[in-house]
Scaffold this motif. Sequence first.
Motif, PDB file in Angstrom:
ATOM      1  N   PRO A  73     -43.572  21.980 -22.556  1.00 53.65           N
ATOM      2  CA  PRO A  73     -43.824  22.507 -23.892  1.00 53.65           C
ATOM      3  C   PRO A  73     -42.615  22.164 -24.777  1.00 53.65           C
ATOM      4  CG  PRO A  73     -44.142  24.193 -22.210  1.00 53.65           C
ATOM      5  CD  PRO A  73     -43.573  23.002 -21.531  1.00 53.65           C
ATOM      6  N   PRO A  74     -42.848  22.017 -26.086  1.00 54.39           N
ATOM      7  CA  PRO A  74     -41.792  21.575 -26.986  1.00 54.39           C
ATOM      8  C   PRO A  74     -40.488  22.352 -26.807  1.00 54.39           C
ATOM      9  CG  PRO A  74     -43.862  21.841 -28.157  1.00 54.39           C
ATOM     10  CD  PRO A  74     -44.111  22.252 -26.754  1.00 54.39           C
ATOM     11  N   HIS A  75     -40.604  23.667 -26.585  1.00 53.65           N
ATOM     12  CA  HIS A  75     -39.363  24.440 -26.495  1.00 53.65           C
ATOM     13  C   HIS A  75     -38.574  24.100 -25.238  1.00 53.65           C
ATOM     14  CE1 HIS A  75     -42.052  26.873 -23.983  1.00 53.65           C
ATOM     15  NE2 HIS A  75     -40.965  27.286 -23.380  1.00 53.65           N
ATOM     16  N   GLN A  76     -39.202  23.360 -24.335  1.00 51.50           N
ATOM     17  CA  GLN A  76     -38.469  23.032 -23.112  1.00 51.50           C
ATOM     18  C   GLN A  76     -37.891  21.617 -23.127  1.00 51.50           C
ATOM     19  OE1 GLN A  76     -41.294  23.726 -20.055  1.00 51.50           O
ATOM     20  NE2 GLN A  76     -41.006  25.928 -20.055  1.00 51.50           N
ATOM     21  N   GLN A  77     -38.276  20.851 -24.127  1.00 56.03           N
ATOM     22  CA  GLN A  77     -37.818  19.462 -24.158  1.00 56.03           C
ATOM     23  C   GLN A  77     -36.301  19.375 -24.170  1.00 56.03           C
ATOM     24  OE1 GLN A  77     -39.661  17.009 -23.726  1.00 56.03           O
ATOM     25  NE2 GLN A  77     -41.723  17.714 -24.171  1.00 56.03           N
ATOM     26  N   GLN A  78     -35.720  20.231 -24.954  1.00 54.43           N
ATOM     27  CA  GLN A  78     -34.280  20.254 -25.090  1.00 54.43           C
ATOM     28  C   GLN A  78     -33.632  20.404 -23.709  1.00 54.43           C
ATOM     29  OE1 GLN A  78     -32.580  19.771 -27.813  1.00 54.43           O
ATOM     30  NE2 GLN A  78     -30.660  19.949 -26.676  1.00 54.43           N
ATOM     31  N   GLU A  79     -34.205  21.347 -22.973  1.00 58.34           N
ATOM     32  CA  GLU A  79     -33.636  21.662 -21.680  1.00 58.34           C
ATOM     33  C   GLU A  79     -33.753  20.478 -20.714  1.00 58.34           C
ATOM     34  OE1 GLU A  79     -33.929  25.610 -18.952  1.00 58.34           O
ATOM     35  OE2 GLU A  79     -35.130  25.405 -20.752  1.00 58.34           O
ATOM     36  N   VAL A  80     -34.903  19.794 -20.800  1.00 57.44           N
ATOM     37  CA  VAL A  80     -35.111  18.654 -19.921  1.00 57.44           C
ATOM     38  C   VAL A  80     -34.018  17.626 -20.153  1.00 57.44           C
ATOM     39  CG1 VAL A  80     -36.612  16.719 -19.422  1.00 57.44           C
ATOM     40  CG2 VAL A  80     -37.578  18.991 -19.762  1.00 57.44           C
ATOM     41  N   GLN A  81     -33.711  17.424 -21.432  1.00 55.65           N
ATOM     42  CA  GLN A  81     -32.692  16.424 -21.727  1.00 55.65           C
ATOM     43  C   GLN A  81     -31.325  16.852 -21.220  1.00 55.65           C
ATOM     44  OE1 GLN A  81     -33.194  15.552 -25.841  1.00 55.65           O
ATOM     45  NE2 GLN A  81     -35.102  14.490 -25.371  1.00 55.65           N
ATOM     46  N   SER A  82     -31.040  18.114 -21.400  1.00 54.48           N
ATOM     47  CA  SER A  82     -29.723  18.544 -20.962  1.00 54.48           C
ATOM     48  C   SER A  82     -29.617  18.467 -19.440  1.00 54.48           C
ATOM     49  CB  SER A  82     -29.406  19.942 -21.475  1.00 54.48           C
ATOM     50  OG  SER A  82     -30.247  20.871 -20.851  1.00 54.48           O
ATOM     51  N   GLN A  83     -30.778  18.616 -18.762  1.00 60.96           N
ATOM     52  CA  GLN A  83     -30.727  18.491 -17.306  1.00 60.96           C
ATOM     53  C   GLN A  83     -30.282  17.095 -16.901  1.00 60.96           C
ATOM     54  OE1 GLN A  83     -34.580  19.349 -15.835  1.00 60.96           O
ATOM     55  NE2 GLN A  83     -34.450  21.443 -16.577  1.00 60.96           N
ATOM     56  N   GLN A  84     -30.777  16.123 -17.648  1.00 63.06           N
ATOM     57  CA  GLN A  84     -30.431  14.765 -17.256  1.00 63.06           C
ATOM     58  C   GLN A  84     -28.933  14.512 -17.422  1.00 63.06           C
ATOM     59  OE1 GLN A  84     -33.309  12.996 -19.697  1.00 63.06           O
ATOM     60  NE2 GLN A  84     -34.912  13.116 -18.138  1.00 63.06           N
ATOM     61  N   SER A  85     -28.368  15.132 -18.435  1.00 64.28           N
ATOM     62  CA  SER A  85     -26.966  14.855 -18.671  1.00 64.28           C
ATOM     63  C   SER A  85     -26.072  15.540 -17.633  1.00 64.28           C
ATOM     64  CB  SER A  85     -26.562  15.271 -20.086  1.00 64.28           C
ATOM     65  OG  SER A  85     -26.723  16.659 -20.216  1.00 64.28           O
ATOM     66  N   VAL A  86     -26.662  16.499 -16.916  1.00 65.08           N
ATOM     67  CA  VAL A  86     -25.872  17.178 -15.894  1.00 65.08           C
ATOM     68  C   VAL A  86     -25.435  16.224 -14.796  1.00 65.08           C
ATOM     69  CG1 VAL A  86     -25.991  18.902 -14.062  1.00 65.08           C
ATOM     70  CG2 VAL A  86     -26.866  19.430 -16.322  1.00 65.08           C
ATOM     71  N   THR A  87     -26.195  15.124 -14.648  1.00 62.99           N
ATOM     72  CA  THR A  87     -25.842  14.193 -13.586  1.00 62.99           C
ATOM     73  C   THR A  87     -24.477  13.546 -13.823  1.00 62.99           C
ATOM     74  OG1 THR A  87     -27.105  12.512 -14.712  1.00 62.99           O
ATOM     75  CG2 THR A  87     -28.217  13.691 -12.951  1.00 62.99           C
ATOM     76  N   ALA A  88     -23.995  13.608 -15.041  1.00 63.94           N
ATOM     77  CA  ALA A  88     -22.632  13.154 -15.276  1.00 63.94           C
ATOM     78  C   ALA A  88     -21.683  14.275 -14.837  1.00 63.94           C
ATOM     79  CB  ALA A  88     -22.425  12.857 -16.757  1.00 63.94           C
ATOM     80  N   PRO A  89     -20.522  13.889 -14.288  1.00 64.03           N
ATOM     81  CA  PRO A  89     -19.601  14.912 -13.808  1.00 64.03           C
ATOM     82  C   PRO A  89     -19.237  15.902 -14.922  1.00 64.03           C
ATOM     83  CG  PRO A  89     -18.831  12.719 -13.211  1.00 64.03           C
ATOM     84  CD  PRO A  89     -19.999  12.531 -14.114  1.00 64.03           C
ATOM     85  N   ALA A  90     -19.227  17.144 -14.594  1.00 69.35           N
ATOM     86  CA  ALA A  90     -18.846  18.157 -15.572  1.00 69.35           C
ATOM     87  C   ALA A  90     -17.731  18.987 -14.961  1.00 69.35           C
ATOM     88  CB  ALA A  90     -20.041  19.028 -15.902  1.00 69.35           C
ATOM     89  N   ASP A  91     -16.837  19.427 -15.764  1.00 70.99           N
ATOM     90  CA  ASP A  91     -15.703  20.168 -15.230  1.00 70.99           C
ATOM     91  C   ASP A  91     -16.065  21.620 -14.965  1.00 70.99           C
ATOM     92  OD1 ASP A  91     -14.078  18.061 -15.043  1.00 70.99           O
ATOM     93  OD2 ASP A  91     -13.144  18.318 -17.009  1.00 70.99           O
ATOM     94  N   ASP A  92     -16.609  22.233 -16.029  1.00 66.86           N
ATOM     95  CA  ASP A  92     -17.007  23.618 -15.887  1.00 66.86           C
ATOM     96  C   ASP A  92     -18.336  23.589 -15.133  1.00 66.86           C
ATOM     97  OD1 ASP A  92     -17.503  26.228 -16.088  1.00 66.86           O
ATOM     98  OD2 ASP A  92     -18.091  26.196 -18.199  1.00 66.86           O
ATOM     99  N   ASP A  93     -18.271  23.627 -13.812  1.00 67.59           N
ATOM    100  CA  ASP A  93     -19.417  23.153 -13.051  1.00 67.59           C
ATOM    101  C   ASP A  93     -20.350  24.247 -12.554  1.00 67.59           C
ATOM    102  OD1 ASP A  93     -21.160  21.558 -11.847  1.00 67.59           O
ATOM    103  OD2 ASP A  93     -19.695  20.404 -10.702  1.00 67.59           O
ATOM    104  N   ARG A  94     -21.429  24.491 -13.332  1.00 70.00           N
ATOM    105  CA  ARG A  94     -22.399  25.496 -12.895  1.00 70.00           C
ATOM    106  C   ARG A  94     -23.254  24.974 -11.743  1.00 70.00           C
ATOM    107  NH1 ARG A  94     -27.555  24.727 -15.184  1.00 70.00           N
ATOM    108  NH2 ARG A  94     -27.615  22.815 -16.393  1.00 70.00           N
ATOM    109  N   CYS A  95     -23.095  23.697 -11.433  1.00 64.60           N
ATOM    110  CA  CYS A  95     -23.880  23.127 -10.340  1.00 64.60           C
ATOM    111  C   CYS A  95     -23.079  23.018  -9.040  1.00 64.60           C
ATOM    112  CB  CYS A  95     -24.383  21.750 -10.734  1.00 64.60           C
ATOM    113  SG  CYS A  95     -25.685  21.809 -11.971  1.00 64.60           S
ATOM    114  N   ALA A  96     -21.850  23.480  -9.075  1.00 66.16           N
ATOM    115  CA  ALA A  96     -21.007  23.341  -7.883  1.00 66.16           C
ATOM    116  C   ALA A  96     -21.724  23.899  -6.658  1.00 66.16           C
ATOM    117  CB  ALA A  96     -19.688  24.077  -8.106  1.00 66.16           C
ATOM    118  N   GLY A  97     -21.748  23.124  -5.600  1.00 67.82           N
ATOM    119  CA  GLY A  97     -22.392  23.565  -4.364  1.00 67.82           C
ATOM    120  C   GLY A  97     -23.904  23.437  -4.385  1.00 67.82           C
ATOM    121  N   ARG A  98     -24.457  22.939  -5.505  1.00 70.57           N
ATOM    122  CA  ARG A  98     -25.922  22.872  -5.618  1.00 70.57           C
ATOM    123  C   ARG A  98     -26.423  21.483  -6.016  1.00 70.57           C
ATOM    124  NH1 ARG A  98     -29.018  26.014  -9.054  1.00 70.57           N
ATOM    125  NH2 ARG A  98     -27.516  25.836 -10.743  1.00 70.57           N
ATOM    126  N   TYR A  99     -25.540  20.513  -6.062  1.00 72.57           N
ATOM    127  CA  TYR A  99     -25.996  19.169  -6.434  1.00 72.57           C
ATOM    128  C   TYR A  99     -26.932  18.604  -5.378  1.00 72.57           C
ATOM    129  CZ  TYR A  99     -22.795  18.688 -10.340  1.00 72.57           C
ATOM    130  OH  TYR A  99     -22.161  18.844 -11.537  1.00 72.57           O
TER     131      TYR A  99
END
Length: 493
Positions: A73-99
Motif C-alpha cells: 500500500p502507498p503508505h508502505q512504499q517509503q518503508e520498502v525503500q528504506s529497507q533496501q538501504s539497510v543493506t548498506a553498513p549502518a553504524d547505529d545498527d538496529r539490525c545487529a545480530g539479525r542480518y
Amino acid sequence: MDAADKQGGLGGGMLRSSGIWKLAVLSTAFWTLVFYVHSCMQGGDGVGSVLLKKSTSSPPPLLSSDIAGRRAPPHQQQEVQSQQSVTAPADDDRCAGRYIYMYDMPPRFNDDLVRGCSKLSPWTDLCWVVANCGMGTPLNDQGGFLQARGWYATDQFMLDIISHCRMKRYECLTGDASRAAALYVPFYAALDAGRYFFNSTSARDALPLDFADWLARRPEWQATGGRDHFMVAGRTSWDYRRKADVDEEWGNKLLNLPVMQNMTALILEETSKTSRNTIPIPYPTYFHPETAADVAAWQEKVRGAERKWLFSFVGGARPPSSHTVRAEIIQQCDASSRCEHADCGSGACSWPSGVMRVFQSSDFCLEPSGDTPTRRSTFDSIMAGCIPVFFQPDSAYTQYTLHLPKDPDSWSVLIMHTDITGRNVSIEETLSKIPPEKVKAMREEVIRLIPKVVYADPRSSRVDFKDAFDVALEAVFDRVAKRRQGAATGDAN
Ligand SMILES: *[C@@H]1O[C@H](CO)[C@@H](O)[C@H](O)[C@H]1NC(C)=O
Ligand SMILES: *[C@@H]1O[C@H](CO)[C@@H](O)[C@H](O)[C@H]1NC(C)=O
Ligand SMILES: *[C@@H]1O[C@H](CO)[C@@H](O)[C@H](O)[C@H]1NC(C)=O
C-alpha cells in the motif's frame, strides 16, 4: 477440511513399519485430496465455484518475485525503500545480530515450481493455492465467521512460498554473507516433494540432489559447511527422511543428505528423536493479519463468540485398525448431544469457513493424530479460541516448544489415546468436569497465543507484532550463534 490430514498414515512409527501403511496412506491421501478438491469445486457456499472459474481462466499465477515488489500500500512504499538501504553498513545498527543473507537461487529451485503450479499435484491444479505469496485465494467474511481482511484459503503446505515472500521484505537483509547472522536458502522443498510422492525414488530425489550439488559449490556454504544456513521446508519430517532407495519407502531423502547435516530446516513436524537439523514450526492457518490491530480485532471477536458445543471434532475416520482412537472419538462425539462432528466425508470441513464456524462455537476441539502426530487443525483451533484436546504428547507439546506455553495444562487438555481405546474414559465426562473459570482461563491463554502462532501477511511491512516466523527466526539466530561458538571452541553443537 481434512486436507489437514492428507499426508496419510498413523501418527507414529507403528503404521510406517507395518506392511499395509503405504496402501492406507496412498488411499487416504488420494481420497482426501480428491474429496477436498471435489468439495471445493462444489463449493457449498458458492465460493468454490468462483474459485474453479478463477483457476481455469485466470492469468498465470503470480510468482513470489512479482508479488514481493508490489502490493505494498502507498503508505508502505517509503518503508520498502528504506529497507533496501539497510543493506548498506549502518553504524547505529538496529539490525545487529539479525542480518540475513538471502541466496539468489536459479529459478528451478523456487519460482519455476510456482510457475509449474498446474503440475504440483498429480491430481489437481494448485495455481489458486500458490497465489498471493502462498496464502491462496482471499476469502470475504464468510457470513460473519471470518473478517473482511486478512483471511485466505491457505493450504497447509505453503510455508516455503510464504516465508520466501516474507524474507524478500525482511528489514535486515545484507549482501555480505560474512556479516550475516544467518544465511537463508529459498529452496521450495515442500512444493518439490509434493509432486512426486507416487513416483520412483529417483524422480523424488532429483531436485534435492541437484540442490545439494548446487549449494555445496557456493563459497558461502563452504565457509562454514552450512552451519549458519537455514531453509523453510513446509512439510513433515517423514516426507524428507527416506533411508533406502526403494520405491515402497515414503518420501525423498533431502534431510539425510550430507549438505543438510549442519543446516537448519524449519519444518512442520519432526518425529526423529535424533535430528539436529530441523526445528518444527506451526502450520499456516487461514489468517494472515497485517497489523497488531487486525490481530486484536480478531481476538476480541473470538473472545465474545457464543460457544454452544462443549466439544467438537472436524475430521473423518481413517482406515480401520490403524485409527481406533479416531473411530472411538467419532463414536463418542456422535453419541453426545454436546459434541459437534463436522465429517469431512460429508463436505462439512472442506472450506475454511466450515471449519472456523465449528471451532468458534466450541469450548474444546479434539485434535487426534492424523496421518502423522501433528495436525494443521490444531492451529485453526487456536485461531478460533477453541481449547485443543490432544491424545498424545507429540501432537504438539514435544514439537512446538518455541511457540507454545511450557505448561500444557494452561492452554490444552491431554487425554491419552490409550485411555480412550481402553473404553474407560469418556471425553464428555472429562471435559465437563473442568470448572468454568478454569475453561475461561485456558481459553484466554489460547487467545493470547494467536499472534505468536499466526503467519502475518508476508507482503506487508508489519512491524508492530511478533508472528510465528519472527519467533522461528530468533531461534535460528540463537542456534547459529551457538554453533559458531562451538566451532570456534571445537565443540560439536
Ligand atoms: C511421475 O508420475 C506421473 C504419473 O505416473 C508421470 O506422469 C510423470 O511423468 C512422473 N514424473 C517423473 C518426473 O517421473
Ligand atoms: C557438520 O559438523 C560436524 C561437527 O562440527 C562436522 O564434523 C561435519 O563434517 C559437518 N558436516 C558437513 C557436511 O560439513
Ligand atoms: C483405562 O484402562 C487402562 C487399561 O485397562 C488403564 O491402563 C488405565 O489406567 C485406565 N484409565 C483410567 C482413567 O481409568
